[in-house]
Motif scaffolding. Structure first.
Motif, mmCIF file in Angstrom:
data_model
loop_
_atom_site.group_PDB
_atom_site.id
_atom_site.type_symbol
_atom_site.label_atom_id
_atom_site.label_comp_id
_atom_site.label_asym_id
_atom_site.label_seq_id
_atom_site.Cartn_x
_atom_site.Cartn_y
_atom_site.Cartn_z
ATOM 1 N N TYR A 86 -49.772 -10.389 -27.165
ATOM 2 C CA TYR A 86 -50.261 -9.562 -28.266
ATOM 3 C C TYR A 86 -49.082 -9.143 -29.122
ATOM 4 O O TYR A 86 -48.098 -8.604 -28.601
ATOM 5 N N LEU A 87 -49.164 -9.417 -30.418
ATOM 6 C CA LEU A 87 -48.078 -9.066 -31.338
ATOM 7 C C LEU A 87 -48.309 -7.652 -31.855
ATOM 8 O O LEU A 87 -49.328 -7.400 -32.519
ATOM 9 N N SER A 88 -47.401 -6.754 -31.538
ATOM 10 C CA SER A 88 -47.569 -5.377 -32.011
ATOM 11 C C SER A 88 -46.222 -4.668 -32.071
ATOM 12 O O SER A 88 -45.275 -5.060 -31.378
ATOM 13 N N GLN A 90 -45.490 -2.103 -30.725
ATOM 14 C CA GLN A 90 -45.215 -1.473 -29.425
ATOM 15 C C GLN A 90 -44.633 -2.442 -28.395
ATOM 16 O O GLN A 90 -44.313 -2.035 -27.276
ATOM 17 N N SER A 132 -42.996 -7.575 -30.011
ATOM 18 C CA SER A 132 -42.752 -7.146 -31.389
ATOM 19 C C SER A 132 -41.656 -8.026 -31.963
ATOM 20 O O SER A 132 -40.690 -8.336 -31.280
ATOM 21 N N VAL A 133 -41.786 -8.411 -33.220
ATOM 22 C CA VAL A 133 -40.707 -9.200 -33.833
ATOM 23 C C VAL A 133 -39.641 -8.323 -34.476
ATOM 24 O O VAL A 133 -38.695 -8.834 -35.077
ATOM 25 N N GLY A 134 -39.769 -7.008 -34.357
ATOM 26 C CA GLY A 134 -38.741 -6.118 -34.903
ATOM 27 C C GLY A 134 -39.315 -4.743 -35.150
ATOM 28 O O GLY A 134 -40.528 -4.565 -35.188
ATOM 29 N N TYR A 136 -40.435 -2.629 -37.280
ATOM 30 C CA TYR A 136 -41.062 -2.337 -38.576
ATOM 31 C C TYR A 136 -42.539 -2.683 -38.456
ATOM 32 O O TYR A 136 -42.951 -3.396 -37.544
ATOM 33 N N THR A 139 -48.885 -5.508 -42.131
ATOM 34 C CA THR A 139 -50.336 -5.316 -42.246
ATOM 35 C C THR A 139 -51.095 -6.044 -41.132
ATOM 36 O O THR A 139 -52.235 -5.714 -40.845
ATOM 37 N N GLY A 141 -50.646 -9.020 -37.461
ATOM 38 C CA GLY A 141 -49.787 -9.724 -36.518
ATOM 39 C C GLY A 141 -49.605 -11.201 -36.842
ATOM 40 O O GLY A 141 -48.975 -11.930 -36.063
HETATM 41 C C1 4G0 Z 1 -50.950 -3.476 -33.708
HETATM 42 C C2 4G0 Z 1 -46.680 -6.614 -35.227
HETATM 43 C C3 4G0 Z 1 -50.823 -4.470 -34.663
HETATM 44 C C4 4G0 Z 1 -50.718 -2.165 -34.011
HETATM 45 C C5 4G0 Z 1 -47.907 -6.322 -35.825
HETATM 46 C C6 4G0 Z 1 -50.232 -2.801 -36.280
HETATM 47 C C7 4G0 Z 1 -45.581 -5.368 -36.923
HETATM 48 C C8 4G0 Z 1 -45.513 -6.132 -35.777
HETATM 49 C C9 4G0 Z 1 -50.481 -4.130 -35.957
HETATM 50 C C10 4G0 Z 1 -50.341 -1.811 -35.315
HETATM 51 C C11 4G0 Z 1 -47.919 -5.521 -36.967
HETATM 52 C C12 4G0 Z 1 -44.183 -6.434 -35.166
HETATM 53 C C13 4G0 Z 1 -50.184 0.548 -34.614
HETATM 54 C C14 4G0 Z 1 -49.624 -0.090 -36.935
HETATM 55 C C15 4G0 Z 1 -50.349 -5.172 -37.010
HETATM 56 N N1 4G0 Z 1 -46.757 -5.087 -37.504
HETATM 57 N N2 4G0 Z 1 -43.170 -5.652 -35.441
HETATM 58 N N3 4G0 Z 1 -49.046 -5.139 -37.614
HETATM 59 N N4 4G0 Z 1 -50.056 -0.463 -35.599
HETATM 60 O O1 4G0 Z 1 -44.076 -7.389 -34.408
#
Ligand code: 4G0
Length: 231
Positions: A86-88, A90, A132-134, A136, A139, A141
């Protein structure tokens, strides 16, 4: 290696994976990239895939049913080992080292979130790893998923042209790349370093190593500290 990207916006990534190096790797059957529209799994009569968060607050949260059904259905079509990512924001921060680790799986399922994220129970039930790719926020993933697919793909044998062997390149040894030059020999008064012109292989190697080290020290001292910590 097979990549399955689960997203609400498959059209965002179609062009990327059909172009250039990854496009050719796909045609040659070295990698396979599938794009699945999560919305096609909704059982909601209005085709909704998100709802307001319990407890209140702004934004929308992706619901369990369409996402969990989508992951399970895509997994049914896969053979061999599978890692669901999961790309997030967190997640653990993605690095070259992590890309190498992901090479061990036959299939990567990449889940792209939108809105304010996804229902936590999806992660509990179906996600093996959060990346997470960094540090920041984007909008969605989708770009992070494309980054992971790109970075892992180019490590697979046959994806890069033979000349672009990645073993001696930037970051694989924890250092930045040395400076590169091509013709002309002088441009606007700036000359190519002498050592690169007279073809003394060992000297060139030594110079490049020094430059890599110097650059890393100047631009990314944190990388050097990490490399020393590894020893
Ligand atoms: C999950 C990944 C997904 C939660 C996804 C936003 C940056 C990255 C998304 C959120 C993403 C990363 C809580 C804002 C979708 N942005 N750094 N956006 N929240 O890999």
């Amino acid at each position: 290696m097979r990549f399955e990207i689960l997203t609400l916006f498959p059209e965002m990534l179609e062009g990327y994976f059909s172009s250039s190096i990854l496009g050719r790797a796909g045609e040659n059957g070295i990698i396979r990239v599938g794009l699945t529209d999560i919305r096609s799994y909704t059982k909601d009569k209005h085709r909704r895939v998100d709802d307001t968060p319990y407890g209140g607050g702004y934004g929308m949260v992706m619901q369990c049913q369409p996402v969990v059904d989508c992951i399970r259905d895509v997994k049914k079509g896969l053979e061999g080992s599978v890692r669901v990512v999961y790309l997030s924001p967190q997640g653990k921060v993605f690095t070259q080292q992590k890309a190498k680790e992901l090479l061990q799986y036959d299939n990567l399922v990449l889940l792209c979130g939108h809105y304010e994220g996804i229902d936590e129970r999806i992660i509990e039930l179906e996600v093996d790893e959060e990346i997470s790719v960094g540090d920041y926020v984007l909008t969605g993933g989708e770009l992070p998923a494309a980054i992971v697919v790109d970075c892992v793909s180019r490590l697979i044998d046959g994806v890069l042209p033979a000349s672009e062997c990645f073993e001696d390149e930037s970051l694989s040894d924890g250092l930045l790349e040395y400076p590169q030059y091509t013709r002309p020999r002088v441009f606007e008064g700036l000359e190519v370093p002498e050592v690169l012109l007279n073809g003394h292989h060992a000297k060139i190697e030594e110079w490049r190593r020094e430059q890599s080290f110097k650059r890393t020290k100047e631009k990314r001292p944190d990388l050097l500290e990490r490399a020393e910590g590894d020893r």
